[in-house]
Design an enzyme around this catalytic site. Structure first.
Site, PDB file in Angstrom:
ATOM      1  CB  SER A  10       4.778  -1.357  12.126  1.00 46.59           C
ATOM      2  OG  SER A  10       4.321  -0.029  12.306  1.00 46.59           O
TER       3      SER A  10
ATOM      4  CD  GLU B 274      -3.792  -2.350   7.208  1.00 43.28           C
ATOM      5  OE1 GLU B 274      -2.687  -2.625   6.767  1.00 43.28           O
ATOM      6  OE2 GLU B 274      -4.379  -1.280   6.969  1.00 43.28           O
TER       7      GLU B 274
ATOM      8  N   GLY C 120       1.995   2.518  10.726  1.00 43.81           N
ATOM      9  CA  GLY C 120       2.945   3.619  10.574  1.00 43.81           C
ATOM     10  C   GLY C 120       3.579   4.056  11.880  1.00 43.81           C
TER      11      GLY C 120
ATOM     12  CG  HIS D 103      -6.058   1.987   4.926  1.00 44.16           C
ATOM     13  ND1 HIS D 103      -5.641   2.976   5.792  1.00 44.16           N
ATOM     14  CD2 HIS D 103      -5.004   1.141   4.790  1.00 44.16           C
ATOM     15  CE1 HIS D 103      -4.381   2.733   6.155  1.00 44.16           C
ATOM     16  NE2 HIS D 103      -3.977   1.621   5.551  1.00 44.16           N
TER      17      HIS D 103
ATOM     18  CG  ASN E 217      -1.724   1.261   1.358  1.00 40.68           C
ATOM     19  OD1 ASN E 217      -1.822   2.025   0.393  1.00 40.68           O
ATOM     20  ND2 ASN E 217      -2.323   1.495   2.524  1.00 40.68           N
TER      21      ASN E 217
ATOM     22  CD  GLU F  64      -3.208   5.738   6.327  1.00 40.60           C
ATOM     23  OE1 GLU F  64      -3.180   5.751   5.085  1.00 40.60           O
ATOM     24  OE2 GLU F  64      -2.269   5.300   7.029  1.00 40.60           O
TER      25      GLU F  64
ATOM     26  CE  LYS G 113       0.070   3.661   4.655  1.00 38.38           C
ATOM     27  NZ  LYS G 113      -0.147   3.860   6.064  1.00 38.38           N
TER      28      LYS G 113
HETATM   29  C1  PEP Z   1      -1.034   0.380   5.930  1.00 41.22           C
HETATM   30  O1  PEP Z   1      -1.183   1.583   5.785  1.00 41.22           O
HETATM   31  O2  PEP Z   1      -1.821  -0.393   5.388  1.00 41.22           O
HETATM   32  C2  PEP Z   1       0.092  -0.084   6.732  1.00 41.22           C
HETATM   33  C3  PEP Z   1       0.049  -1.292   7.190  1.00 41.22           C
HETATM   34  O3  PEP Z   1       1.115   0.820   6.953  1.00 41.22           O
HETATM   35  P1  PEP Z   1       2.505   0.521   7.695  1.00 41.22           P
HETATM   36  O4  PEP Z   1       3.045  -0.768   7.147  1.00 41.22           O
HETATM   37  O5  PEP Z   1       3.373   1.690   7.342  1.00 41.22           O
HETATM   38  O6  PEP Z   1       2.222   0.422   9.149  1.00 41.22           O
END
Ligand code: PEP
Length: 250
Positions: free
Chosen positions: A212, A166, A172, A94, A9, A96, A11
């Site tokens: 992460s 998630e 992040g 997601h 992803n 976000e 983003k």
């Molecule tokens: C994501 O945004 O789907 C995600 C898992 O981000 P990160 O790996 O940076 O935590």
């Protein structure tokens, strides 16, 4: 037996040149892995990605879609156009989008349905906040998001979805759920899928972990029995790191 799936992803990051570099690193290794690889760049890169991955086995994913097929929705993209750009997958729900763009479970559900109607497989994200985990409501929050996201879909349509767990506190932040925490939530999700769809469908749905994921933790996460892959944000922008995470999904 469920294949492992690792999805990137990007983003609102990446570029045409990162796309070239990423594919140069991934391409030579695709013959050595049974792991499915999906790249979800910003929409403007989709067509280029689609052309570049021909014959490699790498799959094309979008990050967002509107539930309607056309109309006065400035800045939005329809499933029809995503399909024309080669998208086989699309992320929905997601955190976000839920938090920064106020997306409701109902809107997410209608996006999921639209994608399925247009031959694009949804990657439905669910996950709790830190507050919800600390107060012990994390399981019911995730189950409710799952139920609402898939409600009204036939078992066959549900079987075409992938679920990504998630936890918001892990996205992040550098804080990863432990493999045991993730595996335990994945077990709950699969159990819920058994009653939402059927035991057979539930047994075959891939459930990804996201939050992460990096080179150091990928192997321990991906070796868990209920973790069928990863949705990777930050580390998917680093060519060597992402390639090593894919290798961990062997
Ligand atoms: C994501 O945004 O789907 C995600 C898992 O981000 P990160 O790996 O940076 O935590």
């Amino acid at each position: 037996m469920r294949a492992k799936l690792v999805a990137a992803n990007w983003k609102m990051n990446g570029s045409f040149s990162l796309l070239d570099k990423m594919l140069d690193v991934l391409r030579p290794n695709m013959g050595n892995t049974s792991c499915q690889v999906v790249i979800c760049p910003p929409h403007v890169l989709l067509s280029s990605l689609n052309n570049a991955v021909e014959g490699t086995g790498i799959e094309v994913g979008a990050q967002n879609v509107h539930s309607e097929l056309s109309g006065a929705f400035t800045g939005e993209t329809s499933a029809i156009l995503l399909k024309e750009c080669g998208a086989q997958w699309c992320i929905v729900g997601h955190s976000e989008r839920r938090m920064l763009f106020d997306e409701s479970d109902e809107f997410i559900r209608s996006k999921t349905e639209t994608l399925l109607n247009h031959g694009i497989r949804p990657i439905l994200c669910v996950g709790e906040s830190l507050e919800q985990r600390d107060s012990g409501t994390h399981e019911e929050v995730v189950v409710a998001q799952l139920r609402k996201g898939l409600s009204g879909l036939t078992a066959e349509d549900q079987s075409r979805c992938v679920v990504a767990y998630e936890p918001i506190w892990a996205i992040g932040t550098g804080k990863t759920a432990t493999p045991e925490q993730a595996n335990s939530m994945h077990t709950i999700i699969r159990k819920e899928l058994e009653s939402l769809a059927s035991p057979e469908v539930a047994a075959n749905i891939q459930i990804l972990y996201g939050g992460s994921v990096n080179v150091e933790n990928a192997e321990s996460l991906l070796s868990q029995s209920e973790i069928d892959g990863a949705l990777v944000g930050g580390a998917s922008l680093k060519t060597d790191d992402f390639s090593q995470i894919v290798a961990a999904g062997l």
